[in-house]
Design a protein around this motif. Sequence first.
Motif, mmCIF file in Angstrom:
data_model
loop_
_atom_site.group_PDB
_atom_site.id
_atom_site.type_symbol
_atom_site.label_atom_id
_atom_site.label_comp_id
_atom_site.label_asym_id
_atom_site.label_seq_id
_atom_site.Cartn_x
_atom_site.Cartn_y
_atom_site.Cartn_z
ATOM 1 N N GLY A 88 7.461 11.737 5.668
ATOM 2 C CA GLY A 88 6.302 12.155 6.447
ATOM 3 C C GLY A 88 6.525 13.460 7.169
ATOM 4 O O GLY A 88 5.594 14.219 7.413
ATOM 5 N N LYS A 93 0.955 5.967 3.249
ATOM 6 C CA LYS A 93 2.116 6.856 3.269
ATOM 7 C C LYS A 93 1.946 7.974 2.237
ATOM 8 O O LYS A 93 1.189 7.852 1.283
ATOM 9 N N SER A 99 3.282 15.805 7.272
ATOM 10 C CA SER A 99 2.262 15.311 6.349
ATOM 11 C C SER A 99 1.007 14.899 7.111
ATOM 12 O O SER A 99 1.049 14.638 8.317
ATOM 13 N N PHE A 142 -0.289 12.140 6.791
ATOM 14 C CA PHE A 142 0.027 10.777 7.208
ATOM 15 C C PHE A 142 0.622 10.753 8.608
ATOM 16 O O PHE A 142 0.143 10.041 9.503
ATOM 17 N N SER A 143 1.683 11.540 8.844
ATOM 18 C CA SER A 143 2.346 11.531 10.148
ATOM 19 C C SER A 143 1.428 12.047 11.244
ATOM 20 O O SER A 143 1.388 11.496 12.351
#
Length: 501
Positions: free
Chosen positions: A33, A277, A296, A298-299
């Motif tokens: 991430g 993820k 990312s 996501f993070s």
Amino acid sequence: MKLPNHSISLVLTLLIATLAPLAQSSDVQAYPGVQLRIEQDFLDMVSKELFEVLPVIVDKIDNLLPKELNILILHFSEIELKDFQIDPARGKFKIDAKESGIKMNWAKLVNYQFHCHVKIPIWWFIQINWDIDIYLKNVTVDNGISLTSYAHSGAPYVDLYQTKINLGDSYYRMSGNFIMYLISWITNLLLKYPLQVLIDLFLQPGINFFINNFLIPGTLHNGYIELQGFHTSGTNATTSLMLDLTLPQTPVYTDTSIDTFDDGAVYFKNHNETFTKPNTPMKFQTNDFSLQLVASSFSVNQIVETVLETGLIAIPIDHSQIKNLIGIDLTTTIMLVIVPELFYHYGSKSVNLKFTPISGTNLDFSQSNSTVDSYLQILADFIIVEADNSTQLAFQALMGIEADIDLQIEDNVNKTVDFQFKDLELKSFNVTVDNCYVKNDEDNIKTRLNAIMAAIELSVNQFVKALGPKLPQFQTFDYNLHFDYQDHAFGTGISIKPKGQ
């Protein structure tokens, strides 16, 4: 030989039961991430700056130390640390690719003195007194620190290596009577000669054992850090904040750089992770930046979602702020063409707004447009301001807004942050609290708002630009910041150089 059917079934069951845990333990996230790259240039700057400011830091710490201290029956007085001097010439941090770590040669400690007076009361007026003086002279310290990870669990593994301490011309003295002098002489003898043996056999292995067998598995939960006692919005129950800092692959060390890879998830334990993820790789920039961070979508979304779940983020906009910005007060009369119910119900009054981003907000980075594709879930409060400055809620609406967010650095001299919205579109408008009968008109309000969205976009961008956020400037070094938009990821590259170069 032909096995019976039940034997075949038994073998298959045992095989699945054996392989399943292995598959789970090796099922490490394909892509991290968060990625961090540290160049040797960055370590050079850090070590140089550290040893330049270290005397100032030590001086501040010395002034904060107590002059007297009691520990059990021991009374320490006249406590003094003074004359801190270092020679920064030998101080340097260097990437050690062979040992997968950083080799740290610390600045030579030329001089540092410690003095205190110790008193132990024995009985009535009988007491033992002596002075302790420690003189550190020409001390050198070298050590290495390595960060790797366990292949299956992703837990970090820290290793201190090649720790060497040379006490140079240092000595220790206790004065008061012959016994104290003898003790200090023996102490000097023990410190100077077998010190490196003690470090190699006990100190360094002991620290490594404590970090990797107690600190990381216990306090840091092998990279899954749990912080308890957090409240989420709309509930009195507490939950834990989870930080997933496991390493899906071991860091990569070269002679000039260190690349680390982290799962990079933040979430509340009772909600778990909200977003999928990463399933695409991220890349570092090809340009030479001494420090790079690639995050990312996501993070970033996990962090945003966790912050929004606290319910603490709200953006109040006072009508007077709008008047100061564009010269027009925000009133029910101005808003007549958009929300006529406000004027019909309250007459001509000023209007305050409050925008609260909530769960459901989603950000995704786009390489082709160099923007952040965003879907913003916002709770909007429309607040009537009376003549006496008292307020009342007219209505509250849940708004879903799509927008492209362009984040750039306007110039590298003033380092002004340019944050602009593009292509604003209202996708949904749902009245949740209605004190002025607007619920039946919400579809028309959405249509009218979309019709003037270009003007709203311009006003919002002017409002943000008027704030003029700037990045900090430093006295001893300059830096350039560059943003790198990738598909589903956002990179930040920093190049740092001494002032004037």
